[in-house]
Design a protein around this motif. Structure first.
Motif, PDB file in Angstrom:
ATOM      1  N   LEU A   1       0.634  -1.278  -0.136  1.00 14.62           N
ATOM      2  CA  LEU A   1      -0.466   0.140  -0.128  1.00 14.62           C
ATOM      3  C   LEU A   1       1.054   1.142   0.004  1.00 14.62           C
TER       4      LEU A   1
ATOM      5  N   THR B   1       3.774   1.925  -0.931  1.00 14.88           N
ATOM      6  CA  THR B   1       4.658   1.964  -2.915  1.00 14.88           C
ATOM      7  C   THR B   1       3.326   2.527  -2.965  1.00 14.88           C
ATOM      8  N   GLN B   2       1.953   2.855  -3.039  1.00 16.16           N
ATOM      9  CA  GLN B   2       0.794   3.397  -4.072  1.00 16.16           C
ATOM     10  C   GLN B   2       1.490   5.562  -3.684  1.00 16.16           C
ATOM     11  N   PHE B   3       2.193   5.970  -2.657  1.00 16.22           N
ATOM     12  CA  PHE B   3       1.846   6.926  -2.163  1.00 16.22           C
ATOM     13  C   PHE B   3       3.653   6.963  -2.376  1.00 16.22           C
TER      14      PHE B   3
ATOM     15  N   ARG C   1       0.417  -7.878 -11.260  1.00 20.25           N
ATOM     16  CA  ARG C   1       1.960  -8.472 -11.807  1.00 20.25           C
ATOM     17  C   ARG C   1       1.678  -9.010 -10.712  1.00 20.25           C
TER      18      ARG C   1
ATOM     19  N   PHE D   1      -0.162 -11.046 -13.872  1.00 26.66           N
ATOM     20  CA  PHE D   1       0.203 -10.984 -15.094  1.00 26.66           C
ATOM     21  C   PHE D   1      -0.821 -10.116 -15.635  1.00 26.66           C
TER      22      PHE D   1
ATOM     23  N   LEU E   1      -5.368  -2.519  -9.622  1.00 27.22           N
ATOM     24  CA  LEU E   1      -5.380  -1.172  -9.948  1.00 27.22           C
ATOM     25  C   LEU E   1      -5.500  -0.555 -11.109  1.00 27.22           C
TER      26      LEU E   1
ATOM     27  N   PHE F   1      -7.983  -6.041  -2.395  1.00 29.41           N
ATOM     28  CA  PHE F   1      -7.049  -5.779  -1.566  1.00 29.41           C
ATOM     29  C   PHE F   1      -7.029  -4.161  -1.193  1.00 29.41           C
ATOM     30  N   PHE F   2      -7.143  -3.341  -2.714  1.00 26.79           N
ATOM     31  CA  PHE F   2      -6.298  -2.010  -2.059  1.00 26.79           C
ATOM     32  C   PHE F   2      -7.173  -1.147  -1.878  1.00 26.79           C
TER      33      PHE F   2
ATOM     34  N   LEU G   1      -7.249   1.428   0.820  1.00 35.50           N
ATOM     35  CA  LEU G   1      -6.623   2.860  -0.071  1.00 35.50           C
ATOM     36  C   LEU G   1      -6.854   4.423   0.791  1.00 35.50           C
TER      37      LEU G   1
ATOM     38  N   PRO H   1      -3.304   7.590  -3.893  1.00 28.36           N
ATOM     39  CA  PRO H   1      -2.956   7.153  -4.401  1.00 28.36           C
ATOM     40  C   PRO H   1      -2.422   6.749  -5.652  1.00 28.36           C
ATOM     41  N   VAL H   2      -1.249   6.268  -6.027  1.00 30.59           N
ATOM     42  CA  VAL H   2      -1.400   6.847  -7.513  1.00 30.59           C
ATOM     43  C   VAL H   2      -1.056   5.959  -8.799  1.00 30.59           C
ATOM     44  N   ARG H   3      -1.330   4.606  -7.996  1.00 31.98           N
ATOM     45  CA  ARG H   3      -2.541   3.497  -8.567  1.00 31.98           C
ATOM     46  C   ARG H   3      -1.603   3.015  -9.803  1.00 31.98           C
ATOM     47  N   ILE H   4      -0.985   3.201 -10.066  1.00 35.06           N
ATOM     48  CA  ILE H   4       0.588   2.180 -10.943  1.00 35.06           C
ATOM     49  C   ILE H   4       0.934   0.677  -9.795  1.00 35.06           C
ATOM     50  N   PRO H   5       0.477  -0.094 -10.794  1.00 36.40           N
ATOM     51  CA  PRO H   5       0.588  -1.197 -10.671  1.00 36.40           C
ATOM     52  C   PRO H   5       1.940  -2.462 -10.416  1.00 36.40           C
TER      53      PRO H   5
ATOM     54  N   ARG I   1       4.247  -2.487  -8.280  1.00 36.85           N
ATOM     55  CA  ARG I   1       5.182  -1.447  -7.711  1.00 36.85           C
ATOM     56  C   ARG I   1       5.416  -2.122  -6.075  1.00 36.85           C
TER      57      ARG I   1
END
Lengths: 275, 275
Positions: A24, A26-28, B12, B40, B72, B90-91, B95, B106-110, B112
């Motif tokens: 979690l 890592t999303q900020f 991922r 993935f 995400l 989970f996110f 979040l 949150p950046v919501r980038i998978p 990470r």
């Protein structure tokens, strides 16, 4: 950079809380995390100590800390809830949906996540780790024949850590064959590998990355020179192409990500947790 | 036994989804889980394929499956939400609190969670794994001196897998010293270990468990006999007591749990993730 304190609280190992929290966070972006770990919180005294720490730090920093928790004991949880923090309660957030789906109450017993599975699974995992260690030089054809997957690549391309991770996380028998300069006359498969072509998975990486890793080990050697790294990688990558060996460029990719890719692309069966 | 299908979906590696999902499932007894892994998931075609599978299985089993997700991408998530399943996202579940706490989106980038950290952390981890492998026979005093912790115990007491796990998960330099019958004349510390007493952590296990593990390796040998296992364990446990060596009985305890206990009781510093 902004700083925030984060606590990871658990009745047991803390591995689940750390996995969740780390994912979690890592999303900020743009925040430096000050991490505090408190596992095996199984007595009122230990819990009080950590609550005091949470409150002290909140006071010092002028804002509540984040707290990731996999605590299950309702009494302990209730006292943590009183602390000056933002609580992310993993089980609370997720057990509700499951309870509805399964029409069954959770047992709420701590320490089950990393409990020992059936004996078969335990032996399998130990055997897989032992296998990864025994097969680490790649020179024994009998050992190689038992592999679920054989990682190939030049020296220091990162095969060993991935083999070990595949064993630990998935119970997979992963062997490891390092290409040596002797293999590199013409572009052909080393004879040991010829009967095992379907099991091969290649690792590659950038020349500068390989050089950095080799310099770390043998600074100033021919082995660690840019030109030698380049030559070996060139041979290797031609081999991958010519023999249709699936491969991954590991530059900037974590051990977990490489391992999961291999499981996925080689369609390997997971051998732990009775799966 | 009841059967339920469970899916683990991820953009991922799937490692976070699997770790968290596995933790939650252990809280429900009497159900046999049929696990389906889909990592993935990064294209519309792959997502559609898995949604079709979720729906087909729900139809076959006459009830919706459980789906654990760390997806995400909002578009992908929206289509999974339409499938015939109970979704544990989970996110999404966590979040929200974080967003409030941090007053930041949150950046919501998978991808990470298991991204490669800083170089220092990468080298540290590789070095720790290499260290665990190099120190596996425990006979080199120079190597032992570098250890953060030295696991001791009789042959087959499970030291190696724990050393490897400590390296991978925590970046800790864990060495491994196996007590041999030659060490076992009188109850005294092997001379190699005498200057390193504060680093020692002992493993023990039940005689029948040790015997089972040794029989697996050398069936019918004196080494694997009950009486020999008993003799070695007795010597070892007296040593732990006499020299105040902290130890853990690993019978029925997982590698994760043993490792986390060691980190906790030896107050070892975690060396990964910049922590």
């Amino acid at each position: 950079m902004l700083q925030r304190s984060v606590f990871f609280l658990s009745d047991r190992t803390g591995i689940t809380a750390e996995t969740l929290g780390h994912s979690l966070l890592t999303q900020f972006d743009g925040i430096e995390w000050k991490k505090h770990y408190a596992s095996f919180l199984d007595s009122a005294a230990k819990v009080q100590e950590i609550i005091d720490r949470i409150n002290t730090i909140a006071k010092q920093e002028g804002q509540p800390s984040l707290v990731f928790s996999t605590l299950l004991d309702p009494v302990i949880l209730a006292s943590v809830r009183q602390a000056d923090c933002y609580l992310i309660d993993f089980f609370e957030s997720c057990l509700g949906v499951l309870e509805t789906a399964l029409q069954q109450s959770p047992v709420r017993i701590p320490g089950r996540s990393h409990i020992l599975g059936q004996d078969a699974s335990y032996f399998r995992r130990i055997a897989a780790i032992q296998y990864a260690l025994n097969s680490d030089d790649g020179s024994n054809s009998k050992i190689l024949a038992d592999a679920d997957v054989i990682l190939v690549g030049v020296s220091r391309s990162g095969k060993t850590p991935v083999c070990v991770y595949l064993a630990l996380q998935y119970g997979v028998l992963a062997a490891n064959y390092p290409f040596t300069p002797e293999d590199m006359g013409v572009v052909r498969l080393p004879s040991l590998l010829q009967p095992l072509r379907e099991k091969l998975f290649g690792l590659t990486l950038s020349t500068s990355r390989l050089q950095a890793v080799r310099v770390e080990r043998y600074p100033g050697s021919h082995y660690a020179s840019f030109v030698e790294c380049q030559r070996e990688l060139q041979w290797q990558n031609e081999l991958y192409q010519q023999f249709n060996i699936p491969f991954i460029d590991t530059t900037g990719v974590s051990i977990e990500e490489i391992s999961a890719s291999i499981i996925n692309r080689m369609r390997l069966e997971r051998r732990l947790y009775g799966t």
